[in-house]
Design an enzyme around this catalytic site. Structure first.
Site, mmCIF file in Angstrom:
data_model
loop_
_atom_site.group_PDB
_atom_site.id
_atom_site.type_symbol
_atom_site.label_atom_id
_atom_site.label_comp_id
_atom_site.label_asym_id
_atom_site.label_seq_id
_atom_site.Cartn_x
_atom_site.Cartn_y
_atom_site.Cartn_z
ATOM 1 N N GLY A 209 0.838 -1.209 0.000
ATOM 2 C CA GLY A 209 0.000 0.000 0.000
ATOM 3 C C GLY A 209 0.859 1.240 0.000
ATOM 4 N N ASN A 210 0.270 2.364 0.336
ATOM 5 C CA ASN A 210 1.045 3.597 0.478
ATOM 6 C C ASN A 210 0.369 4.481 1.521
ATOM 7 O OD1 ASN A 210 -0.834 5.509 -0.943
ATOM 8 N ND2 ASN A 210 -0.464 4.065 -2.613
ATOM 9 N N HIS A 211 0.986 5.625 1.792
ATOM 10 C CA HIS A 211 0.530 6.444 2.927
ATOM 11 C C HIS A 211 -0.629 7.395 2.608
ATOM 12 C CE1 HIS A 211 3.548 5.058 5.625
ATOM 13 N NE2 HIS A 211 4.525 5.348 4.777
ATOM 14 N N SER A 212 -1.205 7.307 1.439
ATOM 15 C CA SER A 212 -2.279 8.254 1.103
ATOM 16 C C SER A 212 -3.436 8.099 2.099
ATOM 17 C CB SER A 212 -2.782 7.978 -0.320
ATOM 18 O OG SER A 212 -3.940 8.721 -0.537
ATOM 19 N N ALA A 277 -3.757 7.621 -5.020
ATOM 20 C CA ALA A 277 -2.372 7.168 -5.186
ATOM 21 C C ALA A 277 -2.448 5.695 -5.582
ATOM 22 C CB ALA A 277 -1.608 7.351 -3.887
#
Ligand code: CTP
Length: 400
Positions: A209-212, A277
């Site tokens: 995943g990512n931090h969005s 994102a």
């Protein structure tokens, strides 16, 4: 749009009563609080259950709900509750009763008790509509300040053709928005906005995943809604609640889910903003059971996801506005310009990760907007809602 507006919808005995279900949907979609009062003859054409389900409120049609307990529907309270009473369809009979003040049902009692504006959308066969009695009644009601939404001409339920068809629900809803003075610069526009990260599954407990946080996209959705747009918000996994007044709200997990949900709707949209994102890579395979650790290293093979924005750019119509986001650390403007061109965008919003307080996880953002025509605008550090306002303003300017 119609947020916080309390509307009583009176449904009377006309074949057009089936349209009242669509009308309720339009009003609810625009954010109104709707209570339906159904007359006895209205009930012959549409069921209370349909209207209750769509309006999310019990349908009222009797003075007393439960005679044994003495529970009753207080018409005075109802009349005072409403910001507007809309009777659609209004039958010839109801129009006549309104003129005479005949108080023989809950709708009439509420009408007589109300202090708010009253609108009627007549619907009946052409001869009934043209009859001098009906025309005189409408004239009297108009003189008393009732707003009459003229019926349209066309084929009628009787098979005859002429004036008498109830105005279309979308049209009535638009007129209400106009009345409440809330036609915004994006009224009538369908807008898709994506938000948040995507989760690319490795096994049942792990993902990439990512931090969005989704906050930027949600803020844009709310500002666009307030500007009158019909907003579809498609979000990856975030902890934010559904904003009020969305035309559609769709939660997705992976880049490929997001691709499907966006492209299934993109043809109808005039404005598409990809603020999500989206993962660029996803595991080639995923394990249906949890992968157990071992002594050796674990390499996960990744493959490219479909670039949603590029796909939209390749299929863009002349009447569509396409907006992308770029999050860069190096050669920021050059990279963003490359994306603008490669993906056939009208506008790209560049977030720099080099600015303190901007980007993922912050309540603020500092952006540069770069346009297809080669111009660019730098904005100072602002709250995400203010950045969303700036973006919506730029989109409105592009549109005109
Ligand atoms: N985007 C998309 N589909 C993807 C990946 C990204 O629609 N599979 C969109 C994002 O929503 C964003 C823009 O494309 O609007 C970002 O462009 P992208 O080229 O993907 O930027 P990065 O992900 O930062 O990739 P890179 O800088 O490595 O090219």
């Amino acid at each position: 749009m119609l947020r916080n507006k309390k509307i009583i919808l009176g449904v009377t005995g006309s074949i057009a009563a089936y349209k009242s279900t669509y009308l309720v949907r339009e009003l609810i979609k625009a954010g109104a609080d709707v209570k339906v009062i159904l007359t006895d003859s209205g009930r012959n054409f549409v069921t209370p259950l349909s209207l209750a389900t769509l309006s999310k409120n019990p349908v009222l049609y009797k003075f007393t709900e439960d005679e044994a307990s003495g529970d009753w529907n207080n018409h005075v309270e109802l009349g005072l509750w409403a910001d507007l009473i809309l009777i659609a369809p209004a039958s010839a009979n109801t129009l006549a009763k309104m003129v005479q003040g005949i108080c023989d049902n809950l709708l009439m009692a509420t009408f007589l008790s109300a202090r708010c504006p009253v609108w009627v959308a007549p619907a009946m066969d052409l001869d009934m509509y043209a009859h001098a009695s009906t025309q005189d009644n409408l004239e009297i009601l108009r003189k008393r300040g009732v707003e009459v939404i003229d019926p349209e001409s066309g084929e009628l339920a009787s098979g005859l053709t002429g004036k008498g068809r109830m105005s279309e629900p979308e049209e009535i809803a638009k007129r209400l928005m106009d009345f409440f003075n809330i036609i915004g610069p994006l009224t009538g526009k369908k807008l898709i906005i994506t938000a948040g990260p995507t989760h690319e599954v490795i096994d049942p407990v792990r993902f990439i995943g990512n931090h969005s946080s989704g906050r930027m996209g949600f803020a844009i959705a709310e500002v666009a809604r307030d500007a009158g747009a019909e907003v579809t918000l498609i979000t990856g996994p975030v902890s934010l609640a559904e904003p009020e007044g969305m035309a559609a709200f769709i939660r997705v997990k992976s880049a490929s889910d997001m691709f499907m949900q966006v492209t299934a709707r993109s043809k109808e949209a005039q404005i598409i903003i990809m603020s999500a994102a989206v993962a660029d890579y996803t595991p080639v395979t995923f394990s249906t059971s949890k992968v157990k650790k071992a002594e050796n290293e674990w390499a996960i093979e990744l493959m490219r996801t479909k670039d949603i924005l590029k796909f939209l750019g390749e299929h863009k119509r002349d009447d569509q506005i396409l907006v992308g986001f770029a999050l860069e650390t190096d050669n920021e403007e050059e990279n963003a310009q490359g994306k603008l061109e490669r993906k056939n965008l009208d506008l790209i919003v560049l977030n720099s990760l080099n600015v303190k307080g901007a980007g993922f996880g912050h309540a603020t953002n500092q952006v540069t907007m770069m346009f297809k025509n080669g111009t660019k605008k730098d904005f100072p550090l602002k709250s995400k809602t203010e950045v969303a306002r700036d973006l919506v303003n730029e989109i409105v300017n592009l549109k005109t």
